[in-house]
Structure formats: structure tokens, C-alpha cells
Design an enzyme around this catalytic site. Structure first.
Site, PDB file in Angstrom:
ATOM      1  CD  GLU A  98      -2.569  -1.019   2.767  1.00  0.00           C
ATOM      2  OE1 GLU A  98      -2.233  -0.159   3.616  1.00  0.00           O
ATOM      3  OE2 GLU A  98      -3.465  -1.851   2.961  1.00  0.00           O
ATOM      4  CE  LYS A 119       6.493   5.303   6.032  1.00  0.00           C
ATOM      5  NZ  LYS A 119       5.810   6.089   7.030  1.00  0.00           N
ATOM      6  CG  ASP A 146       5.085  12.181   4.807  1.00  0.00           C
ATOM      7  OD1 ASP A 146       5.147  11.829   5.999  1.00  0.00           O
ATOM      8  OD2 ASP A 146       5.872  12.987   4.292  1.00  0.00           O
ATOM      9  CE1 TYR A 167      -2.316   2.746   9.050  1.00  0.00           C
ATOM     10  CE2 TYR A 167      -2.492   4.614   7.567  1.00  0.00           C
ATOM     11  CZ  TYR A 167      -2.064   4.076   8.758  1.00  0.00           C
ATOM     12  OH  TYR A 167      -1.404   4.852   9.660  1.00  0.00           O
ATOM     13  CE  LYS A 214      11.066   7.075   5.919  1.00  0.00           C
ATOM     14  NZ  LYS A 214      10.393   8.235   6.538  1.00  0.00           N
ATOM     15  CB  CYS A 231      25.660  43.950  11.908  1.00  0.00           C
ATOM     16  SG  CYS A 231      23.975  43.770  11.298  1.00  0.00           S
ATOM     17  CB  CYS A 272      23.108  48.110  11.567  1.00  0.00           C
ATOM     18  SG  CYS A 272      23.855  47.104  12.862  1.00  0.00           S
ATOM     19  CB  CYS A 294      24.082  42.350  15.068  1.00  0.00           C
ATOM     20  SG  CYS A 294      23.696  44.108  15.063  1.00  0.00           S
ATOM     21  CB  CYS A 333      20.489  46.074  14.054  1.00  0.00           C
ATOM     22  SG  CYS A 333      20.657  45.181  12.507  1.00  0.00           S
TER      23      CYS A 333
HETATM   24  S1  IVH Z   1       0.209  -0.087   8.570  1.00  0.00           S
HETATM   25  C1  IVH Z   1       1.490  -1.923  13.058  1.00  0.00           C
HETATM   26  N1  IVH Z   1      -0.288   1.171   6.346  1.00  0.00           N
HETATM   27  O1  IVH Z   1       3.468   4.829   8.528  1.00  0.00           O
HETATM   28  C2  IVH Z   1       1.508  -0.666  12.266  1.00  0.00           C
HETATM   29  N2  IVH Z   1       0.871   2.359   8.035  1.00  0.00           N
HETATM   30  O2  IVH Z   1       6.217   3.942   9.241  1.00  0.00           O
HETATM   31  C3  IVH Z   1       0.752  -0.837  10.977  1.00  0.00           C
HETATM   32  N3  IVH Z   1       1.377   4.694   7.461  1.00  0.00           N
HETATM   33  O3  IVH Z   1       2.870   3.841  11.839  1.00  0.00           O
HETATM   34  C4  IVH Z   1       0.822   0.367  10.131  1.00  0.00           C
HETATM   35  N4  IVH Z   1       0.458   4.657   5.464  1.00  0.00           N
HETATM   36  O4  IVH Z   1       1.507   5.850  10.806  1.00  0.00           O
HETATM   37  C5  IVH Z   1       0.270   1.254   7.567  1.00  0.00           C
HETATM   38  N5  IVH Z   1      -0.856   2.145   4.315  1.00  0.00           N
HETATM   39  C6  IVH Z   1      -0.295   2.237   5.523  1.00  0.00           C
HETATM   40  C7  IVH Z   1       0.298   3.431   5.996  1.00  0.00           C
HETATM   41  C8  IVH Z   1       0.882   3.458   7.265  1.00  0.00           C
HETATM   42  C9  IVH Z   1       1.090   5.409   6.363  1.00  0.00           C
HETATM   43  C10 IVH Z   1       2.125   5.223   8.644  1.00  0.00           C
HETATM   44  C11 IVH Z   1       1.644   4.734   9.969  1.00  0.00           C
HETATM   45  C12 IVH Z   1       2.742   3.839  10.460  1.00  0.00           C
HETATM   46  C13 IVH Z   1       3.944   4.419   9.784  1.00  0.00           C
HETATM   47  C14 IVH Z   1       5.032   3.378   9.661  1.00  0.00           C
END
Ligand code: IVH
Length: 666
Positions: free
Chosen positions: A116, A118, A120, A227, A315, A409, A412, A427, A432
Site C-alpha cells: 500500500e 505509505k 505521509d 488502512y 521508504k 553586522c 547596520c 549583532c 539594527c
Molecule cells: S500499517 C502496526 N499502512 O506509517 C503498524 N501504516 O512507518 C501498521 N502509514 O505507523 C501500520 N500509510 O503511521 C500502515 N498504508 C499504511 C500506511 C501506514 C502510512 C504510517 C503509519 C505507520 C507508519 C510506519
């Protein structure tokens, strides 16, 4: 006290004030001034000093508070099932090792996984009971988070009531984010209004959730993606894909794209495909989460002390680009500190054009051996302001120039000094113009006097035309003077004068913070306003009297006393008084207040005022407000037609108050 001991105490106080200020910028304004890495460095210094000098360790030190949590103004929520984090990696080799480990534990099984995006954002946990939203909390330290129900409720795409046939209990986990488009628009508006801009969508989402005033959160373009789950009762689920299908059916927003795989090759293919399409999503993503589909297999795989063995986060590398360092400019801050800033040949990194990068101080430049004219490697990891990570020394031709911090500075021309034992160069001229501009920007900023429209561009004009020579001049500006400025029509002039006039009513703590006294952050300002009846009493206090106040201490106390000893500061205060600013503390809450200090409240039913306003009042009196009734709740304030929360309060024997009784109590 031995010399080294007293200098350690001083350094500890400075680090605490700095870290507190960075926390405030990060969590409340979502506008960090330094990179995560630099923050970690300061934090570690403080930890080390506190370990070496335990006599100066105090429970209110930022080292004693985990991350952003828990925030004083939000009630704590204990998660029904702890919120774990995941192991993170940037390496495909580690993904392979993760997969091999699982295969070793389940040698005879096929192990289908889901990949999935991730998201941010900021991790949240929401509890729905019989389909109704009970509360929403941040992750906090994983066990206990902050109750942010009122703010989460303002997210339009979030169902307050689930559709279809919801289970009895559903603790659902996801990420609150700010859309990339919404973030760009918000920043454009803010920069037009002269307000500081946010560093990135994640910080602005986090900052939006920590607003004390939910009407501000409501204006932010937030969304949420779910999720996973914590506690679930009333439905049997066996697979991640089944879970996602259920969440969608209940009306909860989920990732639109996901991949399945049952081999390492398949997983890596999915990770690569996601990397190609992730820039098209409305939200920022920083990686891929690889998780086992079957809940039974998850059970067999178990967890380590830190993270589950059945999931891993991959990541994507922060984007790095090379560009030329054209010059190193030196900026002068509010307290006179000189900060070098890299002027870069503009390049696009992670989707935005970058022309500046932070360099922090002379020592960092020397450590990385950065020279003007160098080809440098610039990184914009989702979370930080662009930074120079390294120099391509192999590309030098000998024309590059080393950087020396100026001895005067740059604005000034006054001499600069380096305080003993410190990296920063300052400074010393309090008049200033650069310092003045920064001081005025700080005075007017959202966390201080909150004068909308008095941002960087406006301050620049006011100071360079000599209309403002110190903060009190703000209150003498006339509409004729303002109309003569660039881009100031009738309406903008009226708006600005209105905002200036309104700021006169700001509480004393805001004024104390706005004055920009060295080392006085929000907590010290609040502590002073709580302790003294008015500004005159603060000004008359001796350093010894000031030091006795919690959150003040020796260094801060001396700094305050010194500030008010200066004749020009005293003159400025007289001008503020003449302008009609409020110089007295909020009336101390009546004697009954001790009853509500530290208590946890739940507000339910129809009341004569919006709930947010009542919540503010409770917080002002030292109480906390939570979204759900539990054994920890002390009072339930119940209005007309109160429903399940009232019933729960009765069942648990929590004290129930009517609005009249509440008024009498406070
Ligand atoms: S599953 C047991 N799924 O990323 C923890 N986490 O670096 C299961 N996050 O703590 C987490 N998208 O805050 C999961 N599709 C996704 C996610 C996701 C973002 C975050 C979440 C997690 C952190 C891990």
C-alpha cells in the site's frame, strides 16, 4: 557553585528554551525553523547535559516529554490496542531479508502480501461505537495520545456516522494529511497575507490537528485515509483486503491503489510501480507499506519488541539534486543572531523550485567544507527545509571561495560578538533595522499579538520608510500613512487598522511573549502572566523573585530583569500603555477553580453556546476536554437531548452537571 556547573546550568536553560521554541514552531505553527537532524542534535546535547548534571534535570524539561505528545491542552486518550510503528528501510536487500524471515517461520505456506502507499501524514486512531464517532486521538507515545476529536470532526470527508451495517466497536487507524494542492494554495494565501509559510504538507497537517480552535482546523484542506484497525467487536475479519473493502463500505476513505504479491519479485515490482504513480496522488506519500494479507498468518508471525514481524515500510530516497552555490548570504534574526543562508542556482527538487537552503552556522559550513562556487548536493526529504548534504569536491577548479562570518553586522555595520561557549554570532546593536524588522514580525505573528496583514512584506515597507522604529509605533499608524504604501487599497488599510486595534485586547501572556525577551517562550510568558497581576509587577520583580516561578528559572529570570532594566524598553512599555494595550492579567478564576484544575470533562447535548467555546473556557480554568466518557472522566456537562454519553456517565457514576451548575462551579 563550581564554574563548570553554573555554565552547564546556563546551557541547559538555553537549550530548553530553544527546543521549546522549535517544538512550538513545529507542533503549533507547523513551520519548523531547523531541519529534523539539527533538532536531534540540540536534543541530544540537552539529554547529555541533563545526564551529566542530574541536579538540573526537571520534570518539565522537553526531554521528559515524548515527541509532540501529550499536549497540555488536550485530554489524554488510552488506545484500546496500542498503536505500533513499523520498521523502516531504504534498502531492497532488507525487504528481501524481511521476506526470508517470514518464510523461515512459515516454511510451508504461501504468504500473500498487500503493498500500500505509505501516506505521509499524522497517524490517528478513531473509535466508532455502533457507527457513531466517539473520539479521535493522535498516536502520542503509542499507548496514550491526545484527544483531537473536535479538530478531526472538521474534516469534511470523514463520516461522523458510518454507513451500512457498522460493527459494535471499530477502532480504526489511518493518517490525516493535507492535500498537495491545498497545501500550495494555503501557503500562497499565507505568503500574500504576510504570514509565515508551512514547510510541507505533513507539518501543516500536524499543526492543524493541534489547533486549540477547531474553527482554524476547519479552514485547512485536510483529508484522511484509513488502512488498519485496533479493537474490533461485532465482525470477523480474516484479511487486509477484506478489511479495506469493509472500511470502504462503511464510508471510510481508503487508498485507491494497492498491489498484491506472493513472492519477493512481486513485492519489489509493486514497490517500483508505486514509485512511478505516487506523484499523481492528491496526498504526499513517502514510501510503500508491505503487509501480510492474512490475519491468521500475522498472528503466527507475531511482533518483536519494536514492531510487527508481518509488516515493513520501504521508504523512497529523498530526492537529491546537484546545483551551484552562488553565494552565502547572512541574515540577521530578531535577537541579532547572524545566520548564513545558501543562495543556490534554482533547481526543482521533489516537485518544487529551491533557491535557498539553510546552513545554520559557521561551524557547519566548515565541517562540510562548503565553499562559494561549489557544486553542492541538495536534499529535500519530505520533512525538511532543503539542506546541503555534501559538496562535489571532485568538481572544484580552484576558484571556489571559503566563507568567513563577517565581523560587522551586514545590515547596520555594528560590531558582532560571539557569546562565550556559544556557536552563534550576534549583532549587538538593538536598533539594527534587520533586528527591528524581525522583532516586529515576531510581535505581530500568529502565536504572539496575531495582527493579520502585518507580515514580512508589510513590515519591510513600514521599517524602510521609517514609519515604524519600534513596536509601539505600530499603534500610531494612520490610514493616510498606510494608503501611501504599495498595494494598499481602502479595504486593506481598514483591515490592517482593525487587526491592530483588536490586538490591544490580547491577553498579557501574548504581549509578554511578543516583546521578544531573550529566552522567554510561550510557557515562560504564560507562567509570568499567571503569577503576576499585571505588567508593572513583572517589571518591578527582582531576578530572585522571577527565578522562583516554575518555567522561568535563573537564566530566563535574569534575562527578563535585564530587559525591563533597559530605559528604552521601559519607554516603549509606556507608549504601549498610552496606546491602550491590555497590561493586566486575566482575572484569576474564582476559588471554585481548584475543583476543576486538572479534571477531565466531556461535553454533550445541546448547549447555549458552541461546544468549542465551552471547551475553551474549561481549558482556561485548567481542565481538559475529552470526546468520550471513561472511568477517567471527572465531569460530564450535559445539555438538552444528551444521549449515549450521558447514559455512559450514569452507568460509570461520573458526576453530571447542567450548564447552570457548570457556570456556578467556575
Ligand atoms: S500499517 C502496526 N499502512 O506509517 C503498524 N501504516 O512507518 C501498521 N502509514 O505507523 C501500520 N500509510 O503511521 C500502515 N498504508 C499504511 C500506511 C501506514 C502510512 C504510517 C503509519 C505507520 C507508519 C510506519
Amino acid at each position: 557553585m563550581a564554574e563548570s556547573e553554573s555554565s552547564a546550568e546556563q546551557r541547559i536553560a538555553e537549550l530548553r528554551a530553544d527546543i521549546e521554541e522549535h517544538n512550538r514552531r513545529y507542533y503549533e505553527e507547523a513551520a519548523p525553523a531547523i531541519s529534523d537532524r539539527e533538532y536531534d542534535r540540540l536534543y541530544r546535547q540537552l539529554v547529555e547535559l541533563e545526564e551529566r548534571y542530574p541536579q538540573f534535570a526537571t520534570p518539565d524539561s522537553p526531554t521528559q516529554q515524548v515527541g509532540g505528545a501529550p499536549h497540555k491542552a488536550f485530554a489524554p486518550v488510552t488506545h484500546r490496542v496500542p498503536m505500533r510503528s513499523l520498521d523502516n528501510t531504504y534498502s531492497e536487500e532488507e525487504v528481501a531479508a524481511f521476506y526470508r524471515r517470514m518464510k523461515k517461520i512459515l516454511p510451508n505456506d504461501k504468504i500473500p502480501v498487500v503493498v500500500e502507499p505509505k501516506v505521509d501524514g499524522v497517524a490517528v486512531s478513531l473509535l466508532y461505537e455502533n457507527g457513531r464517532l466517539q473520539y479521535a486521538a493522535t498516536r502520542g507515545d503509542g499507548t496514550t495520545g491526545d484527544d483531537v476529536t473536535q479538530n478531526i470532526r472538521t474534516i469534511r470527508s470523514l463520516p461522523k456516522r458510518l454507513k451500512g451495517d457498522p460493527p459494535r466497536i471499530l477502532e480504526v487507524r489511518g493518517e490525516v494529511f493535507m492535500t498537495k494542492k491545498g497545501f500550495a494554495k494555503l501557503n500562497a494565501e499565507r505568503s500574500e497575507a504576510g504570514l509565515p509559510v508551512f514547510a510541507n504538507p505533513r507539518n501543516s497537517a500536524a499543526g492543524s490537528l493541534k489547533q486549540l480552535d477547531p474553527s482554524i482546523t476547519a479552514q485547512r484542506p485536510l483529508g484522511v485515509i484509513f488502512y488498519g484497525t485496533g479493537a474490533v467487536e461485532g465482525v470477523e475479519l480474516a484479511h487486509q483486503l477484506e478489511l479495506i473493502a469493509l472500511l470502504k463500505k462503511l464510508g471510510l476513505p481508503c487508498n485507491e491503489r494497492w498491489w498484491t504479491a506472493d513472492s519477493l519479485e512481486g513485492i519489489l515490482r509493486a514497490i517500483h510501480e508505486l514509485e512511478k504513480v505516487r506523484h499523481d496522488f492528491v496526498y504526499e506519500t513517502d514510501g510503500a507499506v508491505v503487509k501480510v494479507d492474512s490475519f491468521a498468518q500475522r498472528e503466527s508471525l507475531g511482533v518483536t519488541a519494536k514492531a510487527p514481524r508481518w509488516a515493513m515500510a520501504f521508504k523512497y530516497e529523498a530526492e537529491r539534486v546537484e546545483t551551484r552555490l552562488l553565494d552565502i548570504l547572512v541574515q540577521v534574526g530578531r535577537t541579532g543572531v547572524l545566520t548564513p543562508v545558501a543562495a543556490l542556482e534554482p533547481v526543482v527538487v521533489s516537485g518544487s523550485t529551491v533557491g535557498r537552503a539553510t546552513l545554520h552556522n559557521e561551524e557547519e559550513i566548515a565541517r562540510k567544507d562548503i565553499r562559494i562556487g561549489d557544486t553542492v548536493v541538495v536534499e529535500k526529504a519530505g520533512e525538511v527545509i532543503p539542506a546541503i548534504v555534501s559538496v562535489r569536491t571532485d568538481l572544484r577548479d580552484g576558484s571556489e571561495k571559503s566563507f568567513r562570518m563577517p565581523t560587522k553586522c551586514p545590515v547596520c555595520g555594528s560590531k558582532v560578538v560571539k557569546d562565550e561557549g556559544q556557536v552563534a554570532v550576534r549583532c549587538v546593536n538593538a536598533r539594527c533595522p534587520a533586528q527591528l524588522k524581525r522583532r516586529i514580525e515576531h510581535f505581530a505573528s500568529r502565536g504572539a499579538m496575531d495582527i493579520e496583514g502585518l507580515g514580512e512584506a508589510m513590515v519591510e515597507q513600514l521599517v524602510s520608510r521609517g514609519l515604524v522604529r519600534e513596536v509601539s509605533d505600530i499603534y500610531r499608524l494612520t490610514s493616510e500613512e498606510l494608503r501611501a504604501l504599495e498595494r494598499m487599497g481602502e479595504k486593506s488599510v481598514a483591515n490592517l487598522l482593525g487587526a491592530i486595534a483588536r490586538s490591544k485586547q490580547q491577553p498579557l501572556w501574548r504581549l509578554l511573549f511578543a516583546l521578544g525577551v531573550l529566552h522567554v517562550g510561550v510557557s515562560a510568558a504564560r507562567a509570568l502572566a499567571d503569577h503576576f497581576p499585571d505588567l508593572d509587577a513583572v517589571m518591578a520583580a527582582t531576578p530572585e523573585q522571577l527565578q522562583r516561578i516554575p518555567d522561568v528559572g535563573e537564566v530566563v529570570g535574569n534575562s527578563i530583569a535585564q530587559f525591563f532594566r533597559e530605559p528604552h524598553n521601559r519607554e516603549m512599555i509606556e507608549k504601549l500603555r498610552a496606546a491602550g494595550l491590555r497590561l493586566t492579567s486575566e482575572p484569576k478564576p474564582a476559588a471554585g477553580d481548584s475543583k476543576i484544575k486538572g479534571t477531565i470533562w466531556v461535553i454533550t447535548g445541546a448547549l447555549s453556546q458552541p461546544r468549542e467555546e465551552i471547551a475553551e473556557e474549561i481549558i482556561r480554568h485548567g481542565g481538559k476536554v475529552s470526546g468520550s466518557v471513561s472511568k477517567k472522566t471527572n465531569f460530564v456537562l450535559a445539555g438538552e437531548e444528551a444521549g449515549s454519553k450521558l447514559a455512559k456517565a450514569k452507568q460509570l457514576g461520573v458526576q453530571i452537571l447542567s450548564e447552570d451548575e457548570f457556570r456556578r462551579l467556575i
